[in-house]
Design a protein around this motif. Structure first.
Motif: not given
Length: 114
Positions: A33, A36, A40, A61, A97-99, A101-102, A105
């Motif tokens: 969290r 990210l 982001v 977050s 951005t989240i994708s 970083q998969s 993660i």
């Protein structure tokens, strides 16, 4: 009649292991969290149109429970910037951005929950 020896010890050990794994997962989710949120925020730099930095400042977050958290962009216009409108092109900063970083993660989850 069957008597089980060590059943209480086994039950105690399993409960202890369960608590330890819950703590490890909770720590991993917290690390993800925080990572990210930074990623982001870094991606929320816009080169088109009017930008004050407000959207970037509002990205936050928070922990919502054990092994749960929320990453959000509460600016009322975040969705318009992310997806675009008929008057402006999309400037994705959140989901892309989240994708991206998969893989990171998954690595964090693997390392922390061992």
């Amino acid at each position: 009649m069957v008597k089980w020896k060590g059943l209480n010890k086994m039950k105690s050990d399993l409960q202890k292991l369960s608590k330890q794994s819950d703590k490890k997962l909770d720590d991993a989710v917290q690390d993800i969290r925080i990572m990210l949120q930074g990623e982001v925020s870094d991606a929320a730099v816009f080169d088109k149109g009017y930008s004050t930095g407000n959207l970037r400042r509002l990205i936050n977050s928070s922990k919502t429970g054990q092994a749960r958290g929320i990453l959000s962009s509460p600016a009322h216009y975040s969705g318009y910037v992310e997806k675009g409108t008929r008057f402006m092109d999309a400037q994705p900063f959140f989901f892309n951005t989240i994708s991206k970083q998969s893989e990171t993660i998954m690595q964090i989850l693997e390392e922390k929950t061992r």
